[in-house]
Motif scaffolding. Structure first.
Motif, PDB file in Angstrom:
ATOM      1  N   ARG A   1      40.378 -28.213   6.179  1.00  0.00           N
ATOM      2  CA  ARG A   1      39.805 -26.855   6.764  1.00  0.00           C
ATOM      3  C   ARG A   1      38.323 -26.858   6.316  1.00  0.00           C
ATOM      4  O   ARG A   1      37.729 -26.274   7.566  1.00  0.00           O
ATOM      5  N   SER A   2      37.790 -27.381   5.392  1.00  0.00           N
ATOM      6  CA  SER A   2      36.278 -27.519   5.515  1.00  0.00           C
ATOM      7  C   SER A   2      35.540 -28.370   6.628  1.00  0.00           C
ATOM      8  O   SER A   2      34.758 -27.563   7.186  1.00  0.00           O
ATOM      9  N   LEU A   3      36.221 -29.514   6.757  1.00  0.00           N
ATOM     10  CA  LEU A   3      35.625 -30.303   8.171  1.00  0.00           C
ATOM     11  C   LEU A   3      36.056 -29.587   9.407  1.00  0.00           C
ATOM     12  O   LEU A   3      34.960 -29.140  10.309  1.00  0.00           O
ATOM     13  N   TYR A   4      36.933 -28.692   9.525  1.00  0.00           N
ATOM     14  CA  TYR A   4      37.167 -27.870  10.954  1.00  0.00           C
ATOM     15  C   TYR A   4      36.043 -26.807  11.152  1.00  0.00           C
ATOM     16  O   TYR A   4      35.589 -26.462  11.939  1.00  0.00           O
ATOM     17  N   ALA A   5      36.083 -25.948   9.963  1.00  0.00           N
ATOM     18  CA  ALA A   5      35.000 -24.982   9.845  1.00  0.00           C
ATOM     19  C   ALA A   5      33.689 -25.486  10.208  1.00  0.00           C
ATOM     20  O   ALA A   5      32.914 -24.889  10.849  1.00  0.00           O
ATOM     21  N   ARG A   6      33.283 -26.729   9.567  1.00  0.00           N
ATOM     22  CA  ARG A   6      32.019 -27.154   9.857  1.00  0.00           C
ATOM     23  C   ARG A   6      31.955 -27.492  11.520  1.00  0.00           C
ATOM     24  O   ARG A   6      30.740 -27.439  11.946  1.00  0.00           O
ATOM     25  N   PHE A   7      32.878 -27.842  12.138  1.00  0.00           N
ATOM     26  CA  PHE A   7      32.947 -28.060  13.236  1.00  0.00           C
ATOM     27  C   PHE A   7      33.091 -26.869  14.241  1.00  0.00           C
ATOM     28  O   PHE A   7      33.246 -26.954  15.333  1.00  0.00           O
ATOM     29  N   GLY A   8      32.998 -25.800  13.658  1.00  0.00           N
ATOM     30  CA  GLY A   8      33.062 -24.474  14.494  1.00  0.00           C
ATOM     31  C   GLY A   8      34.372 -23.783  14.435  1.00  0.00           C
ATOM     32  O   GLY A   8      34.506 -22.719  15.280  1.00  0.00           O
ATOM     33  N   PHE A   9      35.318 -24.365  14.028  1.00  0.00           N
ATOM     34  CA  PHE A   9      36.555 -23.846  14.041  1.00  0.00           C
ATOM     35  C   PHE A   9      36.700 -22.521  12.972  1.00  0.00           C
ATOM     36  O   PHE A   9      36.294 -22.596  11.828  1.00  0.00           O
ATOM     37  N   GLU A  10      37.551 -21.437  13.385  1.00  0.00           N
ATOM     38  CA  GLU A  10      37.708 -20.443  12.626  1.00  0.00           C
ATOM     39  C   GLU A  10      39.075 -19.941  12.409  1.00  0.00           C
ATOM     40  O   GLU A  10      39.972 -20.517  13.343  1.00  0.00           O
ATOM     41  N   THR A  11      39.723 -19.613  11.477  1.00  0.00           N
ATOM     42  CA  THR A  11      41.039 -18.982  11.375  1.00  0.00           C
ATOM     43  C   THR A  11      41.476 -17.984  12.504  1.00  0.00           C
ATOM     44  O   THR A  11      40.597 -17.012  12.939  1.00  0.00           O
ATOM     45  N   CYS A  12      42.602 -18.008  12.834  1.00  0.00           N
ATOM     46  CA  CYS A  12      43.086 -17.180  13.826  1.00  0.00           C
ATOM     47  C   CYS A  12      44.542 -16.950  13.787  1.00  0.00           C
ATOM     48  O   CYS A  12      45.398 -17.514  12.890  1.00  0.00           O
ATOM     49  N   PRO A  13      45.202 -16.039  14.502  1.00  0.00           N
ATOM     50  CA  PRO A  13      46.647 -15.908  14.732  1.00  0.00           C
ATOM     51  C   PRO A  13      47.178 -17.033  15.154  1.00  0.00           C
ATOM     52  O   PRO A  13      46.733 -17.937  15.763  1.00  0.00           O
ATOM     53  N   PRO A  14      48.792 -17.032  14.917  1.00  0.00           N
ATOM     54  CA  PRO A  14      49.466 -18.151  15.258  1.00  0.00           C
ATOM     55  C   PRO A  14      49.096 -18.445  17.098  1.00  0.00           C
ATOM     56  O   PRO A  14      49.076 -17.360  17.586  1.00  0.00           O
ATOM     57  N   PHE A  15      49.309 -19.590  17.517  1.00  0.00           N
ATOM     58  CA  PHE A  15      49.044 -19.710  19.006  1.00  0.00           C
ATOM     59  C   PHE A  15      50.169 -20.415  19.446  1.00  0.00           C
ATOM     60  O   PHE A  15      51.244 -20.991  18.825  1.00  0.00           O
ATOM     61  N   GLY A  16      50.452 -20.411  20.716  1.00  0.00           N
ATOM     62  CA  GLY A  16      51.413 -21.213  21.592  1.00  0.00           C
ATOM     63  C   GLY A  16      52.995 -20.933  20.805  1.00  0.00           C
ATOM     64  O   GLY A  16      53.281 -19.773  20.691  1.00  0.00           O
ATOM     65  N   PRO A  17      53.776 -21.911  20.375  1.00  0.00           N
ATOM     66  CA  PRO A  17      54.903 -21.792  19.846  1.00  0.00           C
ATOM     67  C   PRO A  17      54.996 -21.396  18.528  1.00  0.00           C
ATOM     68  O   PRO A  17      56.026 -20.997  17.833  1.00  0.00           O
ATOM     69  N   TYR A  18      53.837 -21.362  17.886  1.00  0.00           N
ATOM     70  CA  TYR A  18      53.712 -20.957  16.326  1.00  0.00           C
ATOM     71  C   TYR A  18      53.981 -19.555  15.975  1.00  0.00           C
ATOM     72  O   TYR A  18      53.758 -18.528  16.973  1.00  0.00           O
ATOM     73  N   ARG A  19      54.718 -19.156  14.812  1.00  0.00           N
ATOM     74  CA  ARG A  19      54.736 -17.887  14.261  1.00  0.00           C
ATOM     75  C   ARG A  19      54.220 -17.832  13.082  1.00  0.00           C
ATOM     76  O   ARG A  19      53.699 -19.008  12.347  1.00  0.00           O
ATOM     77  N   GLU A  20      53.817 -16.753  12.552  1.00  0.00           N
ATOM     78  CA  GLU A  20      53.189 -16.472  11.125  1.00  0.00           C
ATOM     79  C   GLU A  20      54.168 -17.174  10.144  1.00  0.00           C
ATOM     80  O   GLU A  20      55.486 -17.255  10.160  1.00  0.00           O
ATOM     81  N   ASP A  21      53.482 -17.946   9.243  1.00  0.00           N
ATOM     82  CA  ASP A  21      54.111 -18.731   8.199  1.00  0.00           C
ATOM     83  C   ASP A  21      53.166 -18.912   6.955  1.00  0.00           C
ATOM     84  O   ASP A  21      51.860 -19.179   7.133  1.00  0.00           O
ATOM     85  N   PRO A  22      53.735 -18.713   5.874  1.00  0.00           N
ATOM     86  CA  PRO A  22      52.870 -18.800   4.532  1.00  0.00           C
ATOM     87  C   PRO A  22      52.441 -20.228   4.555  1.00  0.00           C
ATOM     88  O   PRO A  22      51.604 -20.492   3.620  1.00  0.00           O
TER      89      PRO A  22
END
Length: 169
Positions: A121-142
């Motif tokens: 998650r730290s690597l992705y954030a360093r590359f400009g990724f931000e948390t977001c709601p589920p996309f595509g076929p995904y649903r909220e999941d703990p």
């Protein structure tokens, strides 16, 4: 290090993907585990890369086309022998560049919330990724954290992204 588009037939690559699946299965219930097996990684709309240092597998990752403008990062994994040596950053840079080349406007991913996934998650954030709601076929999941970034931002991935955290479909 060398990154190559891979057909997932090399025993070293197969072993790395299987180790990835085995480890992830221990951290999420089956219905919450979104890691792809070898057949799915060979499927349509999927491009898989392996990273090599000489004859040694260093890592792997894939890009899945969700549609003409949206891609998903799948199966990012660094071999245990190559942790903290820049493998994941080099591969992520390659995948982002490839997504841009293909005309994708957005790149997203699903990862885990546990401490095990904190470096990713730290690597992705360093590359400009931000948390977001589920996309595509995904649903909220703990057991899932969803991240995304627009690909119209700067090539300098250490700079903050211009992406907005909107639901991508």
């Amino acid at each position: 290090m060398k990154i190559v588009q891979d057909d997932l037939t090399d025993p070293n690559v197969i072993a790395l993907v299987r180790a990835h699946l085995l480890e992830l299965a221990g951290h999420s219930p089956e219905e919450s585990c979104h890691a792809l097996d070898l057949d799915a990684l060979r499927g349509p709309g999927m491009t898989f890369w392996s990273v090599w240092e000489g004859d040694t597998i260093a890592g792997c990752g894939a890009l899945k086309a969700l549609d003409d403008t949206h891609g998903e990062i799948k199966s990012m994994r660094t071999a245990g022998t190559h942790l903290r040596r820049g493998v994941a950053a080099k591969l992520l840079d390659h995948i982002i560049h490839e997504a841009r080349t293909r005309g994708f406007e957005r790149l997203s991913l699903e990862t885990g919330p546990h401490d095990l996934f904190a470096p990713a998650r730290s690597l992705y954030a360093r590359f400009g990724f931000e948390t977001c709601p589920p996309f595509g076929p995904y649903r909220e999941d703990p057991y899932s954290v969803f991240m995304t970034r627009a690909l119209d931002g700067p090539e300098d991935y250490n700079a903050p992204s211009k992406s907005s955290c909107r639901q991508a479909s």
